[in-house]
Scaffold this motif. Structure first.
Motif, PDB file in Angstrom:
ATOM      1  N   ILE A  82     -41.353 -11.628  55.220  1.00 49.98           N
ATOM      2  CA  ILE A  82     -42.785 -11.691  54.897  1.00 49.98           C
ATOM      3  C   ILE A  82     -43.572 -12.309  56.047  1.00 49.98           C
ATOM      4  CG2 ILE A  82     -44.483 -12.882  53.439  1.00 49.98           C
ATOM      5  CD1 ILE A  82     -42.982 -12.221  51.067  1.00 49.98           C
ATOM      6  N   ARG A  83     -44.615 -11.605  56.480  1.00 46.65           N
ATOM      7  CA  ARG A  83     -45.572 -12.184  57.435  1.00 46.65           C
ATOM      8  C   ARG A  83     -46.938 -11.960  56.821  1.00 46.65           C
ATOM      9  NH1 ARG A  83     -41.794 -13.987  58.948  1.00 46.65           N
ATOM     10  NH2 ARG A  83     -40.855 -14.214  60.988  1.00 46.65           N
ATOM     11  N   HIS A  84     -47.678 -12.998  56.672  1.00 41.81           N
ATOM     12  CA  HIS A  84     -48.871 -12.823  55.865  1.00 41.81           C
ATOM     13  C   HIS A  84     -50.173 -13.077  56.609  1.00 41.81           C
ATOM     14  CE1 HIS A  84     -50.898 -12.388  52.113  1.00 41.81           C
ATOM     15  NE2 HIS A  84     -51.661 -13.392  52.489  1.00 41.81           N
ATOM     16  N   GLY A  85     -50.183 -14.084  57.463  1.00 38.12           N
ATOM     17  CA  GLY A  85     -51.447 -14.477  58.105  1.00 38.12           C
ATOM     18  C   GLY A  85     -52.002 -15.721  57.449  1.00 38.12           C
ATOM     19  N   ASP A  86     -53.142 -16.145  57.960  1.00 36.35           N
ATOM     20  CA  ASP A  86     -53.770 -17.386  57.483  1.00 36.35           C
ATOM     21  C   ASP A  86     -54.069 -17.376  55.984  1.00 36.35           C
ATOM     22  OD1 ASP A  86     -53.864 -18.603  59.874  1.00 36.35           O
ATOM     23  OD2 ASP A  86     -56.006 -18.281  60.231  1.00 36.35           O
ATOM     24  N   VAL A  87     -53.838 -18.516  55.384  1.00 34.80           N
ATOM     25  CA  VAL A  87     -54.300 -18.736  54.016  1.00 34.80           C
ATOM     26  C   VAL A  87     -54.967 -20.098  54.002  1.00 34.80           C
ATOM     27  CG1 VAL A  87     -53.635 -19.029  51.610  1.00 34.80           C
ATOM     28  CG2 VAL A  87     -52.353 -17.459  53.040  1.00 34.80           C
ATOM     29  N   GLU A  88     -56.214 -20.135  53.616  1.00 37.23           N
ATOM     30  CA  GLU A  88     -56.849 -21.444  53.518  1.00 37.23           C
ATOM     31  C   GLU A  88     -56.787 -21.917  52.071  1.00 37.23           C
ATOM     32  OE1 GLU A  88     -61.000 -21.839  54.538  1.00 37.23           O
ATOM     33  OE2 GLU A  88     -60.640 -23.931  55.118  1.00 37.23           O
ATOM     34  N   ILE A  89     -56.325 -23.141  51.903  1.00 40.39           N
ATOM     35  CA  ILE A  89     -56.262 -23.711  50.553  1.00 40.39           C
ATOM     36  C   ILE A  89     -57.449 -24.649  50.387  1.00 40.39           C
ATOM     37  CG2 ILE A  89     -54.892 -25.187  49.004  1.00 40.39           C
ATOM     38  CD1 ILE A  89     -53.655 -22.424  49.582  1.00 40.39           C
ATOM     39  N   VAL A  90     -58.317 -24.296  49.450  1.00 40.87           N
ATOM     40  CA  VAL A  90     -59.502 -25.131  49.204  1.00 40.87           C
ATOM     41  C   VAL A  90     -59.356 -25.765  47.823  1.00 40.87           C
ATOM     42  CG1 VAL A  90     -62.020 -25.174  49.045  1.00 40.87           C
ATOM     43  CG2 VAL A  90     -60.892 -23.529  50.566  1.00 40.87           C
ATOM     44  N   LEU A  91     -59.442 -27.075  47.780  1.00 42.46           N
ATOM     45  CA  LEU A  91     -59.300 -27.795  46.507  1.00 42.46           C
ATOM     46  C   LEU A  91     -60.660 -27.833  45.818  1.00 42.46           C
ATOM     47  CD1 LEU A  91     -56.953 -30.667  47.680  1.00 42.46           C
ATOM     48  CD2 LEU A  91     -56.402 -28.340  46.961  1.00 42.46           C
ATOM     49  N   ASP A  92     -60.647 -27.491  44.541  1.00 38.61           N
ATOM     50  CA  ASP A  92     -61.889 -27.122  43.888  1.00 38.61           C
ATOM     51  C   ASP A  92     -62.277 -28.024  42.727  1.00 38.61           C
ATOM     52  OD1 ASP A  92     -63.738 -25.260  44.378  1.00 38.61           O
ATOM     53  OD2 ASP A  92     -62.858 -23.648  43.196  1.00 38.61           O
ATOM     54  N   GLY A  93     -61.589 -29.124  42.539  1.00 42.09           N
ATOM     55  CA  GLY A  93     -61.937 -29.995  41.415  1.00 42.09           C
ATOM     56  C   GLY A  93     -60.749 -30.224  40.513  1.00 42.09           C
TER      57      GLY A  93
END
Ligand code: 2AM
Length: 177
Positions: free
Chosen positions: A61-72
Motif C-alpha cells: 500500500i502506498r497512499h500519500g499524505d493524510v492529515e489528521i485533524v482533531l475535531d473535538g
C-alpha cells in the motif's frame, strides 16, 4: 495470534496535550497516553496464515499524505456512555485509506466491516457514568479544538488485553508514501 488492528500512531506532543484532558470524571478508566491511536481497520483474532497474508499486502500500500485533524470531544454509547473520545475530522484521504485497508482485509479473506467508520482516538472507557455526567464533563472541556498532524506511516498493532485500553504493540510499520 493476538488481536490485531491497523491504525495510526499519535505523535508524542499531541498525546501529551490530549493527556491533559484526563480527570474529573468518576467511572472513567483513562487510557495511557502512549496507547493513543486512530484505528483504521480492526482485524480481531485472526489465524497466523491470514496475519501473514495481511502483512504481505500491507507492504504494497502506498497512499500519500493524510492529515489528521482533531475535531473535538465526544462520547460513544448514547444513553449508556461507554467511551470518551476525540473526534478525527473525516477527510477524503482518510476515507480512501480506510477503503484501501478494507479491500486488503477482504483480499486476505476477512469478513466485511459492517460498522460505519468513525475515526477517533479513545481517551477513556466509561463504567456507570450517566449521559448527564458525561455531557457535563464534555461541556467543561468544551474549549478543546483542532490540533492536526501528518503521520508518515500506518501500523499493524497487536493487543493482548481482553478489555480495550492497551498496551498496544506496534508489530510492523508501513510508510504512507
Ligand atoms: P475503541 O478504541 O473505540 O474501542 C483496539 O481494540 C482498537 O480496535 C481500539 O481502537 C478499538 O476501538 C478498536 N476495536 C475494538 N473492537 C472493535 C470492533 N469489534 N470493531 C471495530 N473496532 C474495534
Amino acid at each position: 495470534m493476538p488481536r490485531l488492528f491497523i491504525g495510526l500512531e499519535v505523535p508524542d506532543h499531541v498525546s501529551q496535550s490530549l493527556s491533559f484532558l484526563r480527570g474529573g470524571l468518576p467511572g472513567a478508566r483513562w487510557i495511557d497516553a502512549e496507547n493513543y491511536h486512530v484505528t483504521l481497520r480492526f482485524l480481531g483474532d485472526i489465524d497466523d496464515r491470514t496475519a501473514n497474508e495481511v502483512e504481505l499486502l500491507l507492504g504494497g500500500i502506498r497512499h500519500g499524505d493524510v492529515e489528521i485533524v482533531l475535531d473535538g470531544l465526544d462520547v460513544f454509547g448514547g444513553t449508556r456512555p461507554r467511551s470518551l473520545f476525540v473526534r478525527v475530522r473525516p477527510s477524503p484521504q482518510l476515507t480512501e485509506l480506510q477503503a484501501d485497508l478494507e479491500r486488503l482485509a477482504r483480499r486476505a479473506g476477512l469478513p466485511a466491516e459492517t460498522r460505519k467508520f468513525t475515526p477517533h482516538i479513545t481517551l477513556a472507557r466509561l463504567r456507570d457514568v450517566s449521559s448527564r455526567t458525561a455531557a457535563d464533563w464534555l461541556s467543561m472541556k468544551g474549549g478543546f479544538f483542532g490540533q492536526s498532524f501528518k503521520p508518515e506511516s500506518f501500523v499493524l498493532f497487536s493487543s493482548r488485553a481482553s478489555i480495550g485500553g492497551g498496551p498496544y504493540i506496534a508489530e510492523a510499520s508501513y510508510p504512507l508514501w
